[in-house]
Design a protein around this motif. Structure first.
Motif, PDB file in Angstrom:
ATOM      1  N   VAL A 408     112.655 -49.342  22.973  1.00  0.00           N
ATOM      2  CA  VAL A 408     111.533 -49.645  23.859  1.00  0.00           C
ATOM      3  C   VAL A 408     111.106 -51.113  23.710  1.00  0.00           C
ATOM      4  O   VAL A 408     110.788 -51.794  24.693  1.00  0.00           O
ATOM      5  CB  VAL A 408     110.343 -48.707  23.564  1.00  0.00           C
ATOM      6  N   SER A 409     111.152 -51.613  22.469  1.00  0.00           N
ATOM      7  CA  SER A 409     110.776 -53.008  22.230  1.00  0.00           C
ATOM      8  C   SER A 409     111.704 -53.949  22.989  1.00  0.00           C
ATOM      9  O   SER A 409     111.250 -54.921  23.610  1.00  0.00           O
ATOM     10  CB  SER A 409     110.821 -53.292  20.729  1.00  0.00           C
ATOM     11  N   TYR A 410     113.001 -53.674  22.960  1.00  0.00           N
ATOM     12  CA  TYR A 410     113.959 -54.498  23.696  1.00  0.00           C
ATOM     13  C   TYR A 410     113.749 -54.354  25.188  1.00  0.00           C
ATOM     14  O   TYR A 410     113.866 -55.324  25.951  1.00  0.00           O
ATOM     15  CB  TYR A 410     115.395 -54.096  23.319  1.00  0.00           C
ATOM     16  N   ARG A 411     113.430 -53.146  25.626  1.00  0.00           N
ATOM     17  CA  ARG A 411     113.199 -52.918  27.051  1.00  0.00           C
ATOM     18  C   ARG A 411     111.998 -53.733  27.539  1.00  0.00           C
ATOM     19  O   ARG A 411     112.034 -54.329  28.625  1.00  0.00           O
ATOM     20  CB  ARG A 411     112.961 -51.422  27.279  1.00  0.00           C
ATOM     21  N   GLN A 412     110.968 -53.790  26.713  1.00  0.00           N
ATOM     22  CA  GLN A 412     109.771 -54.538  27.084  1.00  0.00           C
ATOM     23  C   GLN A 412     110.000 -56.051  27.061  1.00  0.00           C
ATOM     24  O   GLN A 412     109.237 -56.800  27.666  1.00  0.00           O
ATOM     25  CB  GLN A 412     108.616 -54.163  26.141  1.00  0.00           C
ATOM     26  N   ARG A 413     111.045 -56.497  26.374  1.00  0.00           N
ATOM     27  CA  ARG A 413     111.377 -57.925  26.349  1.00  0.00           C
ATOM     28  C   ARG A 413     112.265 -58.332  27.520  1.00  0.00           C
ATOM     29  O   ARG A 413     112.771 -59.432  27.567  1.00  0.00           O
ATOM     30  CB  ARG A 413     112.053 -58.280  25.031  1.00  0.00           C
ATOM     31  N   MET A 491     108.464 -45.814  29.869  1.00  0.00           N
ATOM     32  CA  MET A 491     107.540 -46.634  29.096  1.00  0.00           C
ATOM     33  C   MET A 491     106.741 -47.626  29.951  1.00  0.00           C
ATOM     34  O   MET A 491     106.137 -48.548  29.424  1.00  0.00           O
ATOM     35  CB  MET A 491     108.329 -47.417  28.022  1.00  0.00           C
ATOM     36  N   GLU A 492     106.775 -47.432  31.239  1.00  0.00           N
ATOM     37  CA  GLU A 492     106.007 -48.325  32.087  1.00  0.00           C
ATOM     38  C   GLU A 492     104.552 -47.869  32.131  1.00  0.00           C
ATOM     39  O   GLU A 492     104.263 -46.745  32.525  1.00  0.00           O
ATOM     40  CB  GLU A 492     106.600 -48.332  33.503  1.00  0.00           C
ATOM     41  N   ASP A 493     103.636 -48.751  31.746  1.00  0.00           N
ATOM     42  CA  ASP A 493     102.234 -48.341  31.724  1.00  0.00           C
ATOM     43  C   ASP A 493     101.516 -48.643  33.031  1.00  0.00           C
ATOM     44  O   ASP A 493     100.386 -48.205  33.241  1.00  0.00           O
ATOM     45  CB  ASP A 493     101.489 -48.994  30.545  1.00  0.00           C
ATOM     46  N   ASP A 501      96.125 -46.271  23.045  1.00  0.00           N
ATOM     47  CA  ASP A 501      96.582 -47.653  22.893  1.00  0.00           C
ATOM     48  C   ASP A 501      95.445 -48.543  22.420  1.00  0.00           C
ATOM     49  O   ASP A 501      95.630 -49.409  21.551  1.00  0.00           O
ATOM     50  CB  ASP A 501      97.120 -48.179  24.229  1.00  0.00           C
TER      51      ASP A 501
END
Length: 1021
Positions: A408-413, A491-493, A501
């Motif tokens: 998820v961290s990589y996806r958010q980057r 994971m899209e907010d 959060d």
């Protein structure tokens, strides 16, 4: 990693493999056996020898000692004990751990065969067998009806053969019935009139009741077998048997005695819920499974029920599998609840049902894979293996959480979902493998620990290991693949701010602020840690120790012992009083089974002055009091019954560990040992927690010794053997032959009328017949002396011994044992006399010692694995500093919950050695990763700490909440896992806090030290 890339590129292959594993796991689960505990392998052999009519002193001198001497030289023997009772010798050999008992049994049989020539003529063949402490009946079945004789026949002829054919059943024994017997009551006057004696009648009966073959004759082209039929067909044939007299006249058996079709004199009686019954006890085979055997027996009882005569009922009295099923059901229930807790935590953190499903799938797949591995390694589904699965529920998702968080961290980057899956999983796969490996290696030393601790907890270690291996494979294969397919939008907010959060942001900020403070005040942090550890160590004296927590399985045993020599009727009168008092507890008692004169299933002998109750209480959720509380209440009420020694105790769970307290007194003189035993019982009675202390010094048995004057007897032409045979015949009777009827063989016993063999006067005036046929009273050739003789003689390693045993109540075993040792050390033992403490106290001390060594090796292996993984000696040392702080949580948890340090808790400590370092591994590994990106040490710590806080929270909470149901100890049989779960919950929870704060500080110190070492190296160059 290549494995990660392959799983992402070939999802269909991964799915097919998973489906195959699930199918294999389901098949394995259907074939796994169910039991309460793993099999305890104690290397113990027993030699049992009967020497009818012999006094304990004669049994010890003529039977026990020769066998002791013979077997003592066998290699690997640790202790040889013997128990000599009237007519019975038992020699018990305890071998060292690791000895193959099957091979040792061959050596024992060889030595016993050599000793046979030294045994007396009247001794029977010695029996050599393996002792199994768990070999108690699987089930007791009660047969009730109006006709006791018919019940015995039904049990012997129909039920026993049928039940013994059921799968897993080794043998079925019958107790409480009436055995048919033909008695010929001889008339002394008639025998004297015809010049006969009992031997002449016996020879006539035996000679007339014979059939045999006389060869063959030819008839045409066939051979006919010639058979002479002479067996008694009816009782009339027996009555008409001709007995030749010395004068040549012939008289019939009915002329000198009465032929009676009756029953053997009752030596025992069984009652079920206060009513007479014939009870069948079912033993399973050594490799049989309790639940399978019980299920087979229940089906057999149902099948045979309709074939029984009218008025005859067959009911299960006690079924040991019931508690096992309830215990397994409890563990499964706790597993489900723990799994739900873990999934809720995942949903809370991940905010996505899809992401929760991705990680949640690792739980059932890991469990099903574990069943497959359990099947192929021969493990059973028991409280401990299932408890291992329940304990592993939370840990199963740890690896998957770390991998998913990084994806998820990589996806958010900004990485694509495919690339995020590959890069995120590959980057942290080494750390995940290292953290799982550290958890696994702590179990390796447990496998090599010997004794009960190893037998019980090696299966648990294997189960946890299997589940973690399966979850690791899932995390680096299935999780990246599912993430690449299911998490495209997970994971899209979308700009929404989730309340959790916001909460985590505040926690992150607070943690970052605290982290800055501890990095600024490093020495204060180290000092505070040391103070916390020291303060927790002060709790040790208040915690105490015990062996294994007792399960509340609702079984109570009552032993009633009336004065030695009391008749069956006298003992029954006492049990009637016990039965009356037990009526007050009828709401709590489900089944009440008593054996009067039978000795009970676990007794080595039977006596008319003893009765044993086995009481099954209703399930714990149907009563307000625990089994111990009910036991104490019954014990208080039964103290009002005079003239009997009554002991009430809680029956254990079948582990076979003996009494909690067992004190062995050794010395040369039996009388001195008897006096010491009384002193020890009186002394330890004052120790708080000691309950019902008793010694093995049983009440002396009254004996009437007949001393035959051999010279006088010889004057009348009588040998000592002839006098002894006539006395035995006059008072106990002798079996002359066997009468066959309807396929059954019935003893035909010669006996004198009861009114001629009931008093001492009858014995003194008993007529002894000489060779010439004249009669003389026994008193003319013998003297009589009444004295008290011991009923049981014990020896250990060929030295006299006495045992003192005690239960414990409302206090831990370690504290009670310590106080008992203090009391005994203050006693003045005569020179040559000593004591040793055995039982559970000895097993506990040995197990703690073994597990302490295992803990040291586990810690070393954890460090070695991390050193290999990091290819560095320094960083693993930093991570190891998370271990000392674990002591705070362990001791605090046991103190708060009021649980002593037990074997399960110690196993939890060993497991923690591998679990608590996982968070530190993830933290230190990520600090190094950030530093490799070019950031300074301080910035790397401040970035890595808050960044890894979320996955550390997730893994810690899923592990802790997954174990909460076990820690609460709810349901049947949960007591064994409760200390283990409490230890891990508190130890992991507290250590996680220290990991987040202490490890960064230690990291900086070691990094400074590393810099200085490198600097010194450069200066030298």
């Amino acid at each position: 990693m290549k494995l990660v890339n392959t799983s992402v590129k070939r999802p269909v292959g991964v799915i097919m493999i998973v489906l195959a594993i699930i199918a294999l796991g389901i098949v394995s689960l259907r074939n796994l056996a169910i039991d309460l505990y793993p099999e305890i392998d104690l290397p113990i052999a027993v030699v049992s020898t009967s020497y009818p009519e012999a006094a304990p002193e004669d049994v010890q001198k003529l039977v026990s000692r020769p066998i002791e001497s013979a077997v003592s030289s066998i290699e690997g023997i640790d202790t040889v004990q013997s128990q000599s009772q009237a007519g019975t010798s038992l020699v018990i050999m305890m071998f060292n751990n690791g000895v193959n008992i099957d091979t040792a049994l061959l050596d024992v049989r060889e030595k016993v065969d050599q000793a046979k020539g030294f045994l007396p003529e009247g001794a029977n063949e010695p029996n050599v067998l393996k002792f199994d402490p768990q070999q108690i009946p699987v089930m007791w079945v009660g047969l009730t009806g109006d006709n006791a004789a018919a019940l015995q026949n039904i049990a012997d002829d129909r039920l026993v053969p049928y039940f013994e054919r059921q799968g897993g059943v080794a043998s079925v024994s019958v107790e409480g019935g009436k055995i048919r017997e033909v008695q010929i009551e001889l008339d002394r006057a008639k025998l004297l009139q015809y010049g006969l004696n009992s031997q002449a009648v016996m020879q006539a009966l035996a000679g007339s009741n014979q059939s045999g073959s006389a060869g063959v004759i030819e008839k045409g082209n066939k051979d006919l077998q010639i058979r002479i039929e002479g067996s008694f067909a009816t009782l009339d044939d027996m009555k008409q048997t001709i007995v030749p007299t010395p004068s040549g006249a012939q008289v019939l058996v009915e002329d000198v005695g009465k032929v009676k079709d009756t029953f053997q004199e009752a030596t025992s009686e069984t009652l079920v819920n206060g009513k007479p019954a014939v009870v069948l006890s079912v033993l399973k085979k050594t490799d049989g499974n309790t639940v399978d055997v019980a299920d087979n027996m229940n089906q057999a009882i149902e099948d045979v029920q309709n074939d029984l005569p009218a008025g005859v009922n067959l009911d299960v009295v006690l079924d040991t599998s019931t508690f096992i099923k309830m215990s397994i059901s409890t563990v499964v229930q706790n597993m489900i609840i723990g799994g739900i807790f873990s999934l809720l935590i995942l949903l809370l953190f991940l905010k996505s049902i899809r992401a929760t499903i991705v990680i949640g799938l690792s739980i059932p797949i890991a469990i099903i894979s574990t069943f497959t591995l359990m099947y192929f390694t021969g493990e059973t589904l028991n409280v401990l293996t299932m408890g291992g699965l329940a304990l592993g529920i939370g840990m199963m998702v740890d690896s998957s959480i770390v991998i998913l968080e990084n994806i998820v961290s990589y996806r958010q980057r900004g990485y694509s979902i495919i690339e995020a899956a590959k890069q995120g999983a590959s980057e942290l796969a080494p750390a995940v493998i290292a953290s799982t490996t550290t958890t696994l290696v702590v179990f390796l030393p447990i496998v090599f620990v010997e004794g009960i601790a190893s037998d019980l907890f090696t299966p648990l270690a294997l189960t946890v290991s299997f589940s973690l291996i399966a979850s690791l494979v899932v995390s680096v294969t299935l999780i990246p693949m599912l993430s690449s397919k299911l998490l495209t939008k997970a994971m899209e907010d979308n700009g929404r701010r989730y309340w959790f959060d916001r909460f985590m942001e505040k926690v992150n900020k607070a943690y970052e602020s605290i982290l800055r403070s501890v990095l600024r005040f490093r020495k204060t942090t180290i000092l505070a840690t040391i103070v916390a550890i020291g303060g927790s160590l002060a709790l040790i004296p208040m915690i105490g120790t015990e062996f294994i927590p007792e399960s509340d399985q609702g079984q109570i045993q009552i032993t009633v012992q009336t004065p030695t020599g009391t008749s069956l009727e006298g003992t029954k009168a006492t049990t009637d009083q016990v039965n009356t008092l037990l009526q007050e507890y009828r709401d709590s008692i489900e089944t009440n089974y008593v054996s009067i004169g039978g000795g009970g299933y676990d007794s080595l002998s039977s006596s008319a002055n003893e009765a044993t109750y086995t009481i099954q209480l209703v399930p714990s959720d149907q009563r307000e009091k625990t089994t111990t509380e009910v036991m104490q209440a019954i014990d208080r009420d039964l103290t009002n019954i005079p003239g009997a020694e009554i002991t009430v105790s809680v029956m254990g769970a079948g582990i076979g560990t003996g009494d909690p307290i067992q004190i062995q007194l050794n010395g040369q003189d039996q009388d001195v040992l008897n006096e010491l035993a009384d002193q020890v019982v009186w002394t330890i009675s004052d120790v708080k927690g000691v309950y019902n202390p008793a010694s093995s010094v049983s009440e002396s048995r009254p004996e009437l010794t007949i001393d035959v004057n051999r010279e006088k007897a010889a004057q009348y032409g009588l040998s000592y053997q002839e006098v002894m045979n006539q006395v035995q015949m006059g008072f106990t009777g002798q079996v002359a032959t066997r009468y066959q009827e309807g396929g059954n063989e019935i003893d035909v016993k010669l006996i004198y009328p009861k009114d001629e063999r009931s008093t001492i006067s009858d014995l003194e005036t008993m007529q002894i017949q000489t060779q010439t046929g004249t009669m003389l009273p026994l008193a003319s050739i013998a003297t009589f002396q009444q004295e008290q003789g011991p009923s049981t003689l014990l020896r250990e390693n060929q030295q006299p011994q006495l045992n003192i045993t005690s239960d414990i109540v409302d206090r831990d075993l370690g504290s009670v044992t310590k106080d008992i040792k203090t009391k005994l050390n203050n006693m003045n033992f005569p020179e040559g006399y000593s004591y040793t403490i055995g039982g559970q106290a000895q097993d506990m001390a040995k197990s703690f010692s073994d597990l302490a060594i295992a803990l040291v090796f586990s810690i070393f292996l954890v460090y070695a694995v991390m050193a290999i993984q990091f290819e560095n000696f320094l960083f693993p040392l930093v991570i190891m500093f998370s271990l000392p702080a674990t002591v705070v949580g362990i001791l605090l948890g046991l103190f708060v919950t009021g649980k002593p340090l037990s074997i399960p808790a110690f196993i939890g400590v060993i497991m923690l050695a591998g679990i608590v370092v996982n968070n530190a591994i993830v933290l230190v590994d990520y600090i190094n990763i950030v530093r490799q990106r070019g950031k300074s040490r301080y910035e790397a710590i401040l970035e890595a700490g808050p960044s890894r806080l979320r996955p550390i929270f997730m893994t810690t909470l899923t592990t802790i909440l997954g174990m909460v149901p076990l820690a609460l100890g709810l349901g049947e049989g949960a007591e064994a896992q409760q200390p283990l779960a409490i230890t891990i919950i508190f130890g992991l929870g507290i250590s996680s806090i220290f990991t987040l704060l202490l490890i960064p500080v230690v990291y900086t110190y070691f990094d400074d030290l590393s810099g200085k070492v490198v600097g010194w190296g450069k200066k030298k160059e």
